[in-house]
Design an enzyme around this catalytic site. Structure first.
Site, short mmCIF file in Angstrom:
data_model
loop_
_atom_site.label_atom_id
_atom_site.label_comp_id
_atom_site.label_asym_id
_atom_site.label_seq_id
_atom_site.Cartn_x
_atom_site.Cartn_y
_atom_site.Cartn_z
N LYS A 198 0.84 -1.20 0.00
CA LYS A 198 0.00 0.00 0.00
C LYS A 198 0.87 1.25 0.00
O LYS A 198 0.68 2.17 -0.78
CB LYS A 198 -0.90 -0.04 1.23
CG LYS A 198 -1.85 1.12 1.36
CD LYS A 198 -2.74 0.96 2.57
CE LYS A 198 -3.45 2.26 2.84
NZ LYS A 198 -4.28 2.23 4.05
N GLU A 204 10.62 -4.81 4.12
CA GLU A 204 10.67 -6.22 3.70
C GLU A 204 10.31 -6.33 2.22
O GLU A 204 11.00 -7.00 1.44
CB GLU A 204 9.67 -7.06 4.51
CG GLU A 204 10.01 -7.26 5.96
CD GLU A 204 9.39 -6.19 6.87
OE1 GLU A 204 9.11 -5.07 6.38
OE2 GLU A 204 9.20 -6.48 8.06
N GLY A 258 -4.70 -1.82 5.24
CA GLY A 258 -3.92 -2.95 4.73
C GLY A 258 -4.57 -4.29 5.02
O GLY A 258 -4.72 -5.14 4.14
N ARG A 259 -4.98 -4.51 6.28
CA ARG A 259 -5.51 -5.82 6.65
C ARG A 259 -6.95 -6.04 6.17
O ARG A 259 -7.54 -7.08 6.41
CB ARG A 259 -5.40 -6.02 8.16
CG ARG A 259 -6.04 -4.93 9.01
CD ARG A 259 -5.60 -5.03 10.47
NE ARG A 259 -6.04 -3.91 11.28
CZ ARG A 259 -5.40 -2.75 11.39
NH1 ARG A 259 -4.29 -2.55 10.71
NH2 ARG A 259 -5.86 -1.79 12.17
N GLU A 344 -4.08 -6.69 15.25
CA GLU A 344 -3.59 -5.38 14.81
C GLU A 344 -4.73 -4.35 14.92
O GLU A 344 -4.48 -3.17 15.14
CB GLU A 344 -3.06 -5.44 13.36
CG GLU A 344 -2.12 -4.29 13.01
CD GLU A 344 -1.45 -4.44 11.64
OE1 GLU A 344 -2.12 -4.22 10.62
OE2 GLU A 344 -0.25 -4.74 11.59
N HIS A 375 -3.79 -33.34 17.65
CA HIS A 375 -2.62 -34.17 17.96
C HIS A 375 -1.45 -33.33 18.41
O HIS A 375 -0.30 -33.78 18.40
CB HIS A 375 -2.25 -35.02 16.74
CG HIS A 375 -3.38 -35.92 16.35
ND1 HIS A 375 -3.54 -37.18 16.87
CD2 HIS A 375 -4.44 -35.71 15.54
CE1 HIS A 375 -4.64 -37.73 16.37
NE2 HIS A 375 -5.21 -36.85 15.56
N LYS A 504 9.96 -0.91 13.88
CA LYS A 504 10.48 -0.62 12.52
C LYS A 504 11.58 0.44 12.62
O LYS A 504 12.64 0.31 11.99
CB LYS A 504 9.36 -0.06 11.63
CG LYS A 504 8.33 -1.06 11.18
CD LYS A 504 7.38 -0.38 10.19
CE LYS A 504 6.13 -1.18 9.96
NZ LYS A 504 5.13 -0.50 9.15
#
Ligand code: F6P
Length: 539
Positions: A198, A204, A258-259, A344, A375, A504
């Protein structure tokens, strides 16, 4: 105050067994469930009774959930700390009623971008859009992180039965291993890279994109590399600087968080995989849930009830986490997706007005698909000392008719877990089991105690007909609105994420220290010691 009344009510009935609620009310399974457009949310296996539900609904009403929802859908700037509207719902809105931001209808722009995405996706799928040196794009890499990765990666896996386009790969981690291992298996001549960010500044993503660009330049030549890229971003000035052709840039506005961005350009990889028709079906499922959320009152409103169950468990009962347990292998990434969506959005300690919250904010969300989790960590869920409210999900049918017997086993396991959590196993029963197994005396007693299940552990079960694109859209929108309702009741802004910034900044400052071009002066002893150790170990 309603919160206090809820707590008193809970304290009064703290020793009540959930199963006794079924004995008191034979209709409980119907009365404590919500149905919406083919979905069923059963919350009868919780300690919520009529009084608790009335109080929870009063809480939502006094917080102004319905008004706030209308404000969101109407494009008001409810993300007050960033001065933005919150309109991911517009991305799945087919119109024709306008959705206004600052007096301007945003839907024509949304539909135009969707049409451009469809043209591009179809071009790749049909082979009309080709690599510069000929052949076809057989592989697409989406480079993005957080909301620019989790949604499309989760949905691409979820809709695998519909995947008939190029292969999709998702690269997110700045760990070079991620891009290295992905590129190693691919042929650059037939690979398209989508840079999804965005802001187009996320370290990253920009680092991985630069690595992919070097790889392409080396292998297909600088003159061809540009035609192997597309970008998904709001920052069209930055995509231009990066050299991506504007015809391959798909932008979105600042009113899409963003999310919450899977529904628009960030979903391009998914659209390339499953095709525009199935992508639109997902949008239709999301929109159907939007309509249900806007138009349905009180206890019949599925997102509202899912949110109130969440508030009951975390804020009223004090259970610190909740597990999301899809009995659907293709929803393996849903827990990770919901971690960002929920944590978030609602992991905040300050209310919208800047005051410190006096209630707990969002719980820790975690999970894995069933039956695998059974399990692994279900031991703790059944017999550990902390209560983990479980959110089970299961489709009535699977996509593999010839494996229907496996699906029956899956369903049986899902239902058995919620049954076991609620009923448990008493000491008397455990003793009888041990006696039958030949134990007696102290040893019987000791062995029996290990086989007791306390039970009375709450869960909800969401049942859907089958994991189609439409149903996936419904489920995602259900959870989006759940997060919204919880945020409104808690009085927080669910649409900012200031808590990710400090780390960051510090990472940026640490990079030259780790590279050895700056010293560790001013760093705390632990950080300086870790840097020294890593450098001495060859870092
Ligand atoms: O750091 C958190 C975050 O801002 C998320 O909210 C977002 O989804 C992610 O980073 C990626 O951001 P972008 O799409 O701008 O690269």
């Amino acid at each position: 105050m309603v919160w206090d009344e809820l707590k008193v009510h809970r304290d009064d009935r703290v020793s009540l067994r959930i199963e006794s609620l079924f004995a008191d009310d034979p209709e409980r399974a119907q009365g404590f469930a919500v149905r919406a457009e083919g979905l069923l949310l059963d919350y009868s296996k919780t300690a919520i009774d009529e009084r608790a539900r009335d109080l929870l609904l009063a809480l939502a009403e006094s917080a102004g959930v319905a008004e706030r929802a209308q404000a969101m859908f109407a494009g008001e700037k409810i993300n007050q700390t960033e001065g933005r509207a919150v309109l991911h719902t517009a991305l799945r809105n087919p119109g024709p009623d306008p959705v206004l931001v600052d007096g301007e209808d945003v839907l024509p722009g949304v539909h135009q971008t969707l049409a451009r995405m469809e043209d591009f996706a179809e071009g790749l799928r049909s082979g009309r859009i080709r690599p510069p040196q000929g052949g076809r794009f057989t592989d697409v890499i989406n480079i993005g992180i957080g909301g620019s990765d989790l949604g499309p990666a989760m949905a691409t896996l979820a809709l695998a039965p519909y995947h008939d386009g190029p292969r999709l790969h998702y690269v997110s981690n700045v760990d070079g291993a991620h891009i290295h291992d992905t590129l190693e298996a691919l042929d650059p001549a037939s690979t398209l890279v989508i840079v999804a960010s965005k802001t187009f500044t996320t370290i990253e993503t920009m680092t991985n994109a630069a690595t992919a660009r070097d790889w392409l330049m080396r292998r297909v030549g600088a003159e061809n590399a540009g035609r192997h890229f597309a970008a998904l971003s709001s920052a069209t000035d930055k995509t231009a600087e990066w050299g991506i052709d504007p015809s391959r840039v798909f932008g979105f506005e600042d009113w899409v968080g963003g999310r919450y961005s899977l529904w628009g350009p960030i979903g391009l990889g998914l659209m390339i995989a499953v095709g525009p028709k199935h992508f639109r079906e997902m949008l239709a499922g999301g929109h159907a849930m939007d309509r249900h959320f806007r138009e349905t009152q009180g206890a019949a409103n599925m997102p509202v009830m899912l949110a109130l169950v969440g508030l009951w468990h975390h804020q009223v009962c004090g259970y610190p986490t909740r597990a999301v347990l899809p009995y659907e292998q293709r929803l393996a990434r849903l827990p990770a997706y919901l971690q960002q969506l929920e944590m978030e959005s609602n992991g905040k300690r300050v209310a919208m007005d800047g005051t410190t919250l006096d209630a707990a904010s969002g719980p820790v969300v975690w999970g894995e698909p069933g039956t695998n989790g059974q399990h692994a960590f279900y031991q703790l869920i059944h017999q550990g000392t902390q209560v983990v409210p479980c959110e089970f999900m299961i489709g009535a049918t699977g996509h593999e008719p010839d494996l229907a017997h496996q699906h029956r086993l899956l369903v049986a396991n899902c239902l058995a877990q919620s049954e076991a959590l609620m009923h448990g196993r008493s000491l008397d029963l455990a003793r009888a089991m041990m006696a039958e197994a030949g134990f007696s005396g102290d040893e019987l007693e000791r062995q029996a105690r290990h086989r007791v299940f306390p039970g009375n552990r709450p869960s909800t079960t969401l049942v859907y007909p089958k994991l189609t694109p439409f149903v996936l859209g419904q489920i995602i929108a259900l959870y989006e609105h759940r997060v919204f309702v919880e945020g409104v009741v808690l009085g927080i802004n669910s649409f900012d994420q200031w808590g990710v910034e400090l780390g960051k900044d510090l990472a940026r400052a640490l990079e030259p220290i780790i590279a050895g071009t700056q010293g560790t002066e001013g760093k705390d002893g632990s950080t300086a010691g870790l840097v020294a150790f890593i450098r001495a170990a060859g870092g």
